[in-house]
Design a protein around this motif. Structure first.
Motif, PDB file in Angstrom:
ATOM      1  N   CYS A  88       0.849  -1.199   0.000  1.00 47.24           N
ATOM      2  CA  CYS A  88       0.000   0.000   0.000  1.00 47.24           C
ATOM      3  C   CYS A  88       0.881   1.244   0.000  1.00 47.24           C
ATOM      4  O   CYS A  88       2.028   1.203   0.424  1.00 47.24           O
ATOM      5  CB  CYS A  88      -0.930  -0.006   1.214  1.00 47.24           C
ATOM      6  SG  CYS A  88      -0.050  -0.010   2.775  1.00 47.24           S
ATOM      7  N   TYR A 115      -9.216  -0.701  -4.738  1.00 49.13           N
ATOM      8  CA  TYR A 115     -10.173   0.360  -4.394  1.00 49.13           C
ATOM      9  C   TYR A 115      -9.453   1.508  -3.690  1.00 49.13           C
ATOM     10  O   TYR A 115      -8.252   1.689  -3.849  1.00 49.13           O
ATOM     11  CB  TYR A 115     -11.337  -0.195  -3.546  1.00 49.13           C
ATOM     12  CG  TYR A 115     -11.980  -1.407  -4.157  1.00 49.13           C
ATOM     13  CD1 TYR A 115     -12.638  -1.326  -5.382  1.00 49.13           C
ATOM     14  CD2 TYR A 115     -11.891  -2.650  -3.551  1.00 49.13           C
ATOM     15  CE1 TYR A 115     -13.221  -2.442  -5.963  1.00 49.13           C
ATOM     16  CE2 TYR A 115     -12.475  -3.778  -4.119  1.00 49.13           C
ATOM     17  CZ  TYR A 115     -13.127  -3.661  -5.331  1.00 49.13           C
ATOM     18  OH  TYR A 115     -13.684  -4.764  -5.892  1.00 49.13           O
ATOM     19  N   SER A 131       5.490   0.049   0.225  1.00 47.99           N
ATOM     20  CA  SER A 131       4.982   0.790  -0.929  1.00 47.99           C
ATOM     21  C   SER A 131       5.955   0.628  -2.084  1.00 47.99           C
ATOM     22  O   SER A 131       7.169   0.604  -1.898  1.00 47.99           O
ATOM     23  CB  SER A 131       4.865   2.277  -0.581  1.00 47.99           C
ATOM     24  OG  SER A 131       4.716   3.046  -1.766  1.00 47.99           O
ATOM     25  N   LEU A 132       5.404   0.536  -3.280  1.00 54.49           N
ATOM     26  CA  LEU A 132       6.260   0.427  -4.463  1.00 54.49           C
ATOM     27  C   LEU A 132       6.931   1.762  -4.769  1.00 54.49           C
ATOM     28  O   LEU A 132       7.968   1.805  -5.418  1.00 54.49           O
ATOM     29  CB  LEU A 132       5.400  -0.018  -5.649  1.00 54.49           C
ATOM     30  CG  LEU A 132       6.122  -0.741  -6.769  1.00 54.49           C
ATOM     31  CD1 LEU A 132       6.950  -1.890  -6.241  1.00 54.49           C
ATOM     32  CD2 LEU A 132       5.116  -1.236  -7.778  1.00 54.49           C
ATOM     33  N   GLY A 133       6.370   2.861  -4.285  1.00 58.16           N
ATOM     34  CA  GLY A 133       6.950   4.173  -4.557  1.00 58.16           C
ATOM     35  C   GLY A 133       5.887   5.237  -4.468  1.00 58.16           C
ATOM     36  O   GLY A 133       4.702   4.932  -4.299  1.00 58.16           O
ATOM     37  N   TYR A 135       3.774   7.010  -6.102  1.00 55.28           N
ATOM     38  CA  TYR A 135       2.868   7.208  -7.220  1.00 55.28           C
ATOM     39  C   TYR A 135       1.687   6.291  -6.966  1.00 55.28           C
ATOM     40  O   TYR A 135       1.773   5.388  -6.132  1.00 55.28           O
ATOM     41  CB  TYR A 135       3.535   6.878  -8.564  1.00 55.28           C
ATOM     42  CG  TYR A 135       4.466   5.706  -8.505  1.00 55.28           C
ATOM     43  CD1 TYR A 135       5.823   5.875  -8.327  1.00 55.28           C
ATOM     44  CD2 TYR A 135       3.955   4.408  -8.592  1.00 55.28           C
ATOM     45  CE1 TYR A 135       6.671   4.780  -8.247  1.00 55.28           C
ATOM     46  CE2 TYR A 135       4.796   3.319  -8.510  1.00 55.28           C
ATOM     47  CZ  TYR A 135       6.156   3.521  -8.335  1.00 55.28           C
ATOM     48  OH  TYR A 135       6.990   2.443  -8.240  1.00 55.28           O
ATOM     49  N   LEU A 137      -1.071   3.527  -7.986  1.00 53.39           N
ATOM     50  CA  LEU A 137      -1.369   2.393  -8.866  1.00 53.39           C
ATOM     51  C   LEU A 137      -2.851   2.059  -8.760  1.00 53.39           C
ATOM     52  O   LEU A 137      -3.556   2.626  -7.922  1.00 53.39           O
ATOM     53  CB  LEU A 137      -0.538   1.179  -8.420  1.00 53.39           C
ATOM     54  CG  LEU A 137       0.975   1.377  -8.390  1.00 53.39           C
ATOM     55  CD1 LEU A 137       1.648   0.212  -7.683  1.00 53.39           C
ATOM     56  CD2 LEU A 137       1.506   1.540  -9.800  1.00 53.39           C
ATOM     57  N   THR A 138      -3.308   1.134  -9.587  1.00 52.85           N
ATOM     58  CA  THR A 138      -4.704   0.689  -9.464  1.00 52.85           C
ATOM     59  C   THR A 138      -4.850  -0.386  -8.395  1.00 52.85           C
ATOM     60  O   THR A 138      -5.955  -0.721  -7.992  1.00 52.85           O
ATOM     61  CB  THR A 138      -5.236   0.139 -10.806  1.00 52.85           C
ATOM     62  OG1 THR A 138      -4.379  -0.925 -11.219  1.00 52.85           O
ATOM     63  CG2 THR A 138      -5.260   1.221 -11.870  1.00 52.85           C
ATOM     64  N   GLY A 139      -3.721  -0.950  -7.951  1.00 53.66           N
ATOM     65  CA  GLY A 139      -3.779  -1.978  -6.923  1.00 53.66           C
ATOM     66  C   GLY A 139      -2.386  -2.421  -6.523  1.00 53.66           C
ATOM     67  O   GLY A 139      -1.401  -2.037  -7.161  1.00 53.66           O
TER      68      GLY A 139
HETATM   69  C1  4GS Z   1       0.523   1.140  -4.111  1.00 53.63           C
HETATM   70  C2  4GS Z   1       1.848   1.646  -4.124  1.00 53.63           C
HETATM   71  C3  4GS Z   1      -0.684   1.835  -4.605  1.00 53.63           C
HETATM   72  C4  4GS Z   1      -3.570   2.981  -3.883  1.00 53.63           C
HETATM   73  C5  4GS Z   1      -4.177   0.736  -4.699  1.00 53.63           C
HETATM   74  C6  4GS Z   1      -4.921   3.496  -4.304  1.00 53.63           C
HETATM   75  C7  4GS Z   1      -5.520   1.302  -5.093  1.00 53.63           C
HETATM   76  C8  4GS Z   1      -3.154   1.827  -4.738  1.00 53.63           C
HETATM   77  N1  4GS Z   1       0.560  -0.069  -3.577  1.00 53.63           N
HETATM   78  N2  4GS Z   1       2.601   0.705  -3.581  1.00 53.63           N
HETATM   79  N3  4GS Z   1      -5.882   2.419  -4.249  1.00 53.63           N
HETATM   80  N4  4GS Z   1       2.276   2.818  -4.565  1.00 53.63           N
HETATM   81  N5  4GS Z   1      -1.878   1.265  -4.296  1.00 53.63           N
HETATM   82  O1  4GS Z   1      -0.577   2.863  -5.239  1.00 53.63           O
HETATM   83  O2  4GS Z   1       1.840  -0.331  -3.247  1.00 53.63           O
END
Ligand code: 4GS
Length: 239
Positions: A88, A115, A131-133, A135, A137-139
């Motif tokens: 997340c 979501y 967290s990937l970074g 920005y 993402l959709t998931g």
């Molecule tokens: C990330 C991220 C992400 C956040 C999932 C808004 C859908 C979304 N997850 N690293 N809701 N960056 N998740 O953006 O892991």
């Protein structure tokens, strides 16, 4: 051997990436195992809904805790407990240090958010958040795939001789030196003479110098963490 448990409502996002290239071979050789569990299979009610409106109002939907908890518990009941990681955007940003640390766990369970977010009580069921970074993402699925890939390539037997896991830049806190292959001249650009010299010690020092200079120019954040005696080598004269 590392076992991954992925908790995702989109399991169909995984097979093609897990089946190709080095990751596909690692799974074939049983160096890596990936098990997918879909929280929707544990959702009750006629609509099998895994999300609901947020308490307090506002836009977007929130992942309900019960189907996620049931999926996590089923995966662990079947194959054993695991280090639980929630993907997340509020998590610790993923860097090679996190990859190295997480590689020590024989079983990792990766929870992919969707979501607007995940009910906060699921965060409490997990050991950490990544967290990937910075920005959106959709998931979390791509985050899970990135983690699987980065951890798998460090396992003995996954890379073979094609690539070496430790020589690579980030584990040394440096960007990579420039790479060249044939032909010796391409559209007016020549391969640096040193690389054709056959002098391995001279090549090693040139590459280190290039890596240091690139890091100084492009990544001042990484440069600042290098000890002064390493930084000094960036401006060393060629002998
Ligand atoms: C990330 C991220 C992400 C956040 C999932 C808004 C859908 C979304 N997850 N690293 N809701 N960056 N998740 O953006 O892991």
């Amino acid at each position: 051997m590392t076992q991954f448990e992925v908790i995702t409502i989109f399991p169909e996002m995984f097979p093609s990436l897990l089946g190709a290239s080095l990751l596909g071979k690692a799974i074939e050789k049983r160096l890596v195992e990936v098990h997918l569990t879909d929280p929707r299979d544990f959702a009750l009610g006629r609509h099998r809904s895994v999300d609901d409106a947020p308490y307090g109002g506002g836009s977007g939907m929130v992942m309900r805790p019960e189907p996620l908890a049931a999926a996590i518990e089923q995966a662990e009941a079947l194959r054993g407990s695991a280090h639980r990681v929630l993907l997340c955007p509020t998590g610790r940003p993923l860097r090679q240090g996190e990859v190295v640390r997480l590689s020590a766990h024989p079983r990792l369970l990766l929870v992919c958010g969707r979501y607007e977010g995940i009910d906060e009580r699921v965060h409490a069921l997990c050991h950490e958040e990544i967290s990937l970074g910075d920005y959106v993402l959709t998931g979390g699925e791509l985050g899970a795939l990135v983690l699987i890939d980065a951890i798998a390539r460090r396992l003995p037997g996954v890379l073979g001789n094609a690539e070496s896991p430790l020589e690579e830049s980030f584990e040394a806190g440096l960007l990579e030196y420039p790479h060249y292959t044939r032909p010796p001249e391409f559209r007016g650009q020549s391969v640096p003479e040193v690389l054709l010299s056959g002098d391995h010690e001279r090549i090693r020092r040139w590459r280190l110098r290039q890596a240091l200079r690139r890091t100084r120019e492009r990544r001042p954040d990484l440069w600042a963490r290098l000890p002064p005696e390493r930084q000094q080598l960036a401006d060393e004269e060629e002998r």
